[in-house]
Enzyme design. Structure first.
Site, PDB file in Angstrom:
ATOM      1  N   LYS A 284       0.835  -1.200   0.000  1.00 29.62           N
ATOM      2  CA  LYS A 284       0.000   0.000   0.000  1.00 29.62           C
ATOM      3  C   LYS A 284       0.876   1.258   0.000  1.00 29.62           C
ATOM      4  CE  LYS A 284      -4.193  -1.781   0.278  1.00 29.62           C
ATOM      5  NZ  LYS A 284      -5.234  -1.518  -0.741  1.00 29.62           N
TER       6      LYS A 284
ATOM      7  N   LYS B 286      -5.491 -12.936  -9.147  1.00 27.31           N
ATOM      8  CA  LYS B 286      -6.373 -13.684  -8.262  1.00 27.31           C
ATOM      9  C   LYS B 286      -7.821 -13.235  -8.456  1.00 27.31           C
ATOM     10  CE  LYS B 286      -6.844 -14.710  -3.311  1.00 27.31           C
ATOM     11  NZ  LYS B 286      -6.298 -14.413  -1.963  1.00 27.31           N
TER      12      LYS B 286
ATOM     13  N   LYS C 126     -13.270  -9.424  -5.887  1.00 23.82           N
ATOM     14  CA  LYS C 126     -14.398  -8.531  -6.110  1.00 23.82           C
ATOM     15  C   LYS C 126     -13.957  -7.114  -6.437  1.00 23.82           C
ATOM     16  CE  LYS C 126     -18.176 -10.655  -3.626  1.00 23.82           C
ATOM     17  NZ  LYS C 126     -19.194 -10.464  -2.582  1.00 23.82           N
TER      18      LYS C 126
END
Length: 443
Positions: free
Chosen positions: A180, A271, A274
C-alpha cells in the site's frame, strides 16, 4: 524377676533354644515348595497382564482444538473465497462432530472500515455474508459459532492492550502495508504526501487481527498463503504479552488450506477478486446455473483448441483445470431432469469425457486424459461449468431463504445467539488479561 542360670547349665539351654527355633529339614522343604508356588503364580499373573496390555490397543485421547477464522463482509462470496477458505470451514465443522472441537467464525466488519464504507451498503453486506456462511452449511447446531466482530467489544479492547507491546518495526515490515505504501508513493511521488493518505487503521489492523484470534484462545487458525505472515504476527503478539506480563495468551498454530488460489476468469494471471471492475471475472456462490455456464464459457484461454496443463504458457486453461480438479469432475454427470438445452453427446464420447474429468486427479492428470480423449476447450469449459454448479448445488436457494426468513429477523437471531456465546468466551480471556496488566481484580 529373672531367674539365674548357673554357668554349667547355660550351654545346654542355648543348644535347646537353637533346636527349637531351627526348622527341621521337612519344614525347610515345605517352605521352599511354597516359595516356588508363589513365584510361579506371580510370574503367571505378570505374563497375563503383559499379554492384556499388548493385546489392548492404545487409546490416544484427542485434545480438543479451538478454531477461529474470519472473513470480511464484502457481500456474497465468490468461488475463490469458497474453494480457498469457506469449504474448509465446512469440513472442519464436519470433523468437529466427532472430535468435539470448538469453532468460531466471524464476519470481521471492523476490518472492513479500514477503507471508507457507505453505512447502508456495509449493513447489507454483513447480512449477505452471514446468510452465505449459513447457506454453505455452517450450522450453529453443529458446533459453529457465527457472529459479527463488532458485536464482541473484547476484540477491540484486547487490540489496544496488544498495541502497547507490539513492535512498530514488525508492523512496518508487513507485506500488505509495504505494498500500500509503495502504491501511494507512486501516486503521490513524495513520502510525506503518501503517508498523509494512508490511515492508522491500515497500519495497525494486524494487531486487531491478532486480538481476534487471541481473545478466543484459538489453538488453530486456517489461513491461506497470503495470510501466514499475519498469523506469525499474532504469535509474536502473544509472546510479547506473555513475556511482559504473564503467560495468559495462547500462540496459535496454522492450519494451511490445500486449495490453490483461484484465478480471475478474465485475467488468469490475477487472483479472483471482487475489487476487479469486470463482474465476468468471478463466479458468486449464489450464481444461477446459466450465469455459471456463461462465465465459464467466456473465460479467457487462448487460440489453441486443445487441453494441456501449462500454468506458465497457458494460465487460462490451467485455471480451468484447477477448478475442475477442486470441484470434483468425476461425479455422476447424468443430466436427466436438469434444465438445459444442450445436444446429447454420443455415448462413447461421453464415457471418454467422464473418464477424463476425475475429482481425485491432479490438473496434469486431467489434462492428459482430455488430450487422450481428443477433447476441445469447449468440452473442458462445459465440464467445468457442470462441476462448479454441482459443487454449489443448493447454496443459492438456501441463501435466499435465510435472507427472507421471518422477514429478515431470523438472521438477526442467529447472529445475536452467536455473539452472546462469543462474548462469554472472550470475557474469560479478558478477565485474565486485565488482571495480568493491572486493570482488573483476580478472576
Amino acid at each position: 524377676m529373672r531367674s539365674e542360670i548357673c554357668a554349667r547349665c547355660r550351654p545346654l539351654v542355648a543348644s535347646a533354644r537353637r533346636h527349637i527355633l531351627r526348622p527341621t529339614v521337612r519344614q525347610q522343604q515345605q517352605q521352599q515348595r511354597q516359595r516356588q508356588r508363589r513365584n510361579e503364580s506371580t510370574a503367571s499373573k505378570a505374563a497375563e497382564g503383559s499379554s492384556e496390555v499388548t493385546q489392548k490397543p492404545t487409546e490416544t485421547k484427542h485434545k480438543k482444538k479451538v478454531v477461529f477464522s474470519g472473513i470480511q463482509p464484502t457481500g456474497v462470496p465468490h468461488l475463490g473465497n469458497y474453494l480457498g477458505a469457506l469449504r474448509q470451514w465446512k469440513r472442519l465443522q464436519d470433523e468437529a462432530q466427532h472430535t468435539g472441537d470448538r469453532l468460531l467464525f466471524s464476519v470481521v466488519d471492523l476490518h472492513a472500515i479500514t477503507m471508507p464504507q457507505e453505512a447502508t451498503a456495509l449493513r447489507m453486506q454483513r447480512r449477505e455474508m452471514l446468510a452465505a456462511l449459513l447457506a454453505i452449511g455452517l450450522d450453529p447446531d453443529k458446533g459453529s459459532t457465527l457472529f459479527f466482530q463488532s458485536s464482541v467489544p473484547q476484540h477491540a479492547e484486547l487490540m489496544w492492550i496488544l498495541s502497547c507491546t507490539a513492535s512498530m518495526g514488525y508492523l512496518g515490515r508487513m507485506t500488505q502495508w509495504k505494498s500500500k505504501l509503495q502504491m501511494h508513493n507512486k501516486q503521490a511521488g513524495l513520502d510525506e504526501a503518501a503517508m498523509n493518505n494512508l490511515k492508522l487503521g491500515l497500519f495497525s489492523y494486524p494487531v486487531l487481527q491478532a486480538a481476534d484470534i487471541l481473545v478466543h484462545r484459538a489453538t488453530h487458525v486456517p489461513v491461506g498463503a497470503d495470510q501466514q505472515q499475519h498469523l506469525e504476527f499474532a504469535r509474536e503478539c502473544a509472546t510479547n504479552f506473555n513475556h511482559t506480563f504473564k503467560d495468559v495468551l495462547i500462540p496459535p498454530q496454522t492450519v494451511t488450506t490445500p486449495s490453490p488460489r483461484v484465478m480471475s476468469l478474465t485475467h488468469p494471471h490475477n487472483k479472483m477478486s471482487k475489487s476487479t471492475p469486470n463482474h465476468r471475472s468471478r463466479i458468486l456462490i449464489t450464481a444461477r446455473r446459466d450465469e455459471v455456464r456463461s462465465r465459464v464459457a467466456g473465460a479467457v484461454t487462448d487460440s489453441r483448441n486443445a487441453v494441456t496443463y501449462e500454468p506458465g504458457a497457458r494460465p487460462g486453461v490451467a485455471n480451468l483445470l484447477e477448478l475442475l480438479s477442486q470441484c470434483g469432475g468425476d461425479r455422476d454427470r447424468d443430466r436427466e431432469g436438469e434444465e438445459g438445452e444442450e445436444e446429447e453427446e454420443e455415448e462413447e464420447e461421453k464415457k471418454e469425457r467422464k473418464k477424463a474429468s476425475s475429482s481425485s486427479s491432479t490438473p496434469q492428470e486431467l489434462a492428459d486424459r482430455y488430450a487422450a480423449a481428443g477433447a476441445t476447450l469447449g468440452d473442458l469449459k462445459a465440464d467445468v461449468a457442470d462441476a462448479v454448479w454441482r459443487e454449489l448445488g443448493g447454496v443459492r436457494e438456501r441463501y435466499l431463504d435465510f435472507l427472507d426468513r421471518k422477514g429478515g429477523k431470523w438472521l438477526d437471531e442467529v447472529e445475536a445467539e452467536g455473539a452472546e456465546a462469543a462474548r462469554r468466551n472472550a470475557e474469560e480471556t479478558m478477565r485474565l488479561v486485565r488482571h495480568a496488566v493491572g486493570l482488573g481484580p483476580r478472576p
